[in-house]
Design a protein around this motif. Structure first.
Motif, PDB file in Angstrom:
ATOM      1  N   LYS A  34     -13.952  -4.667  14.207  1.00  8.62           N
ATOM      2  CA  LYS A  34     -12.525  -4.533  14.489  1.00  8.62           C
ATOM      3  C   LYS A  34     -11.854  -4.240  13.153  1.00  8.62           C
ATOM      4  O   LYS A  34     -11.898  -5.058  12.242  1.00  8.62           O
ATOM      5  N   ASN A  35     -11.273  -3.051  13.048  1.00 10.67           N
ATOM      6  CA  ASN A  35     -10.638  -2.644  11.797  1.00 10.67           C
ATOM      7  C   ASN A  35      -9.297  -1.993  12.078  1.00 10.67           C
ATOM      8  O   ASN A  35      -9.096  -1.361  13.114  1.00 10.67           O
ATOM      9  N   ASP A  36      -8.386  -2.144  11.123  1.00 12.92           N
ATOM     10  CA  ASP A  36      -7.042  -1.610  11.306  1.00 12.92           C
ATOM     11  C   ASP A  36      -6.937  -0.190  10.760  1.00 12.92           C
ATOM     12  O   ASP A  36      -7.516   0.155   9.747  1.00 12.92           O
ATOM     13  N   PHE A  37      -6.198   0.625  11.507  1.00 10.46           N
ATOM     14  CA  PHE A  37      -5.908   2.000  11.145  1.00 10.46           C
ATOM     15  C   PHE A  37      -4.437   2.253  11.415  1.00 10.46           C
ATOM     16  O   PHE A  37      -3.758   1.426  12.026  1.00 10.46           O
ATOM     17  N   TRP A  38      -3.950   3.409  10.965  1.00 12.55           N
ATOM     18  CA  TRP A  38      -2.555   3.759  11.156  1.00 12.55           C
ATOM     19  C   TRP A  38      -2.442   5.206  11.630  1.00 12.55           C
ATOM     20  O   TRP A  38      -3.119   6.079  11.106  1.00 12.55           O
ATOM     21  N   PRO A  39      -1.563   5.442  12.613  1.00 11.86           N
ATOM     22  CA  PRO A  39      -1.216   6.820  12.925  1.00 11.86           C
ATOM     23  C   PRO A  39      -0.136   7.273  11.941  1.00 11.86           C
ATOM     24  O   PRO A  39       0.262   6.506  11.051  1.00 11.86           O
ATOM     25  N   LYS A  40       0.365   8.461  12.103  1.00  6.27           N
ATOM     26  CA  LYS A  40       1.326   8.992  11.135  1.00  6.27           C
ATOM     27  C   LYS A  40       2.627   8.197  11.066  1.00  6.27           C
ATOM     28  O   LYS A  40       3.293   8.208  10.042  1.00  6.27           O
ATOM     29  N   MET A  86       0.853  -1.174   0.000  1.00  5.32           N
ATOM     30  CA  MET A  86       0.000   0.000   0.000  1.00  5.32           C
ATOM     31  C   MET A  86       0.900   1.239   0.000  1.00  5.32           C
ATOM     32  O   MET A  86       1.845   1.328   0.758  1.00  5.32           O
ATOM     33  N   ASN A  87       0.592   2.187  -0.846  1.00  5.38           N
ATOM     34  CA  ASN A  87       1.308   3.452  -0.916  1.00  5.38           C
ATOM     35  C   ASN A  87       1.192   4.171   0.427  1.00  5.38           C
ATOM     36  O   ASN A  87       0.118   4.238   1.008  1.00  5.38           O
ATOM     37  N   LYS A  88       2.304   4.736   0.911  1.00 13.91           N
ATOM     38  CA  LYS A  88       2.333   5.396   2.223  1.00 13.91           C
ATOM     39  C   LYS A  88       1.263   6.478   2.344  1.00 13.91           C
ATOM     40  O   LYS A  88       0.709   6.697   3.410  1.00 13.91           O
ATOM     41  N   ASP A  89       0.925   7.143   1.247  1.00 18.90           N
ATOM     42  CA  ASP A  89      -0.088   8.197   1.271  1.00 18.90           C
ATOM     43  C   ASP A  89      -1.509   7.644   1.197  1.00 18.90           C
ATOM     44  O   ASP A  89      -2.463   8.398   1.314  1.00 18.90           O
ATOM     45  N   CYS A 144      -5.569   7.661  11.115  1.00 19.55           N
ATOM     46  CA  CYS A 144      -6.535   8.179  12.065  1.00 19.55           C
ATOM     47  C   CYS A 144      -5.876   8.259  13.440  1.00 19.55           C
ATOM     48  O   CYS A 144      -5.311   7.273  13.902  1.00 19.55           O
ATOM     49  N   HIS A 145      -5.936   9.433  14.044  1.00 24.86           N
ATOM     50  CA  HIS A 145      -5.478   9.614  15.422  1.00 24.86           C
ATOM     51  C   HIS A 145      -6.716   9.809  16.281  1.00 24.86           C
ATOM     52  O   HIS A 145      -7.566  10.645  15.971  1.00 24.86           O
ATOM     53  N   ILE A 146      -6.821   9.038  17.347  1.00 19.07           N
ATOM     54  CA  ILE A 146      -7.942   9.155  18.277  1.00 19.07           C
ATOM     55  C   ILE A 146      -7.359   9.553  19.628  1.00 19.07           C
ATOM     56  O   ILE A 146      -6.616   8.795  20.243  1.00 19.07           O
ATOM     57  N   LEU A 191       2.798   5.034  11.024  1.00 19.64           N
ATOM     58  CA  LEU A 191       2.419   3.781  10.348  1.00 19.64           C
ATOM     59  C   LEU A 191       2.589   2.546  11.214  1.00 19.64           C
ATOM     60  O   LEU A 191       2.747   1.433  10.716  1.00 19.64           O
ATOM     61  N   GLU A 192       2.545   2.709  12.532  1.00 19.16           N
ATOM     62  CA  GLU A 192       2.499   1.576  13.458  1.00 19.16           C
ATOM     63  C   GLU A 192       1.027   1.231  13.640  1.00 19.16           C
ATOM     64  O   GLU A 192       0.335   1.834  14.450  1.00 19.16           O
ATOM     65  N   GLY A 193       0.525   0.307  12.839  1.00 20.40           N
ATOM     66  CA  GLY A 193      -0.895  -0.002  12.792  1.00 20.40           C
ATOM     67  C   GLY A 193      -1.486  -0.413  14.125  1.00 20.40           C
ATOM     68  O   GLY A 193      -0.797  -0.933  15.001  1.00 20.40           O
ATOM     69  N   TYR A 194      -2.781  -0.154  14.272  1.00 19.71           N
ATOM     70  CA  TYR A 194      -3.511  -0.545  15.478  1.00 19.71           C
ATOM     71  C   TYR A 194      -4.950  -0.853  15.081  1.00 19.71           C
ATOM     72  O   TYR A 194      -5.432  -0.439  14.029  1.00 19.71           O
TER      73      TYR A 194
END
Length: 104
Positions: free
Chosen positions: A47-53, A1-4, A9-11, A55-58
């Motif tokens: 339950k879905n995966d997201f990334w902060p800036k 996946m392209n980095k951009d 998402c930051h919560i 790119l350490e997914g959570y």
């Protein structure tokens, strides 16, 4: 996946009573969060995966519960500020499998 192209998402949680909570994301992240909320309302726990800036997914787990169950849960303030009361359940207890996940 392209980095951009990552759904970033930051919560940010409230620190204490009356503080603001923040959800900040790129377009892909906010659209995915919207879709995850819709899926939760339609099917149950998600339950879905997201990334902060960095790119350490959570995973973001979302549940829709009845008011009675909501009233038994611990408050969402940061652990440095708020200590859970003995009669409050930890928030993770509402999540029951199966989790539904959005298709990428």
């Amino acid at each position: 996946m392209n980095k951009d192209k990552y759904p970033k998402c930051h919560i940010y949680a409230q620190n204490s009573w009356h503080d603001e909570a923040y959800i900040i994301g790129n377009r892909q992240g906010l659209e995915k969060l919207r879709d995850a909320l819709t899926l939760t309302l339609e099917k149950g726990n998600t339950k879905n995966d997201f990334w902060p800036k960095d790119l350490e997914g959570y995973d973001v787990l979302i549940a829709c519960v009845e008011d009675a169950e909501m009233n038994d849960l611990e408050l969402p303030y940061s652990s440095e500020f708020y200590e859970r009361l003995d009669d409050e359940k930890e928030a993770h207890t509402v999540f029951k499998k199966p989790y539904h996940t959005l298709k990428d």
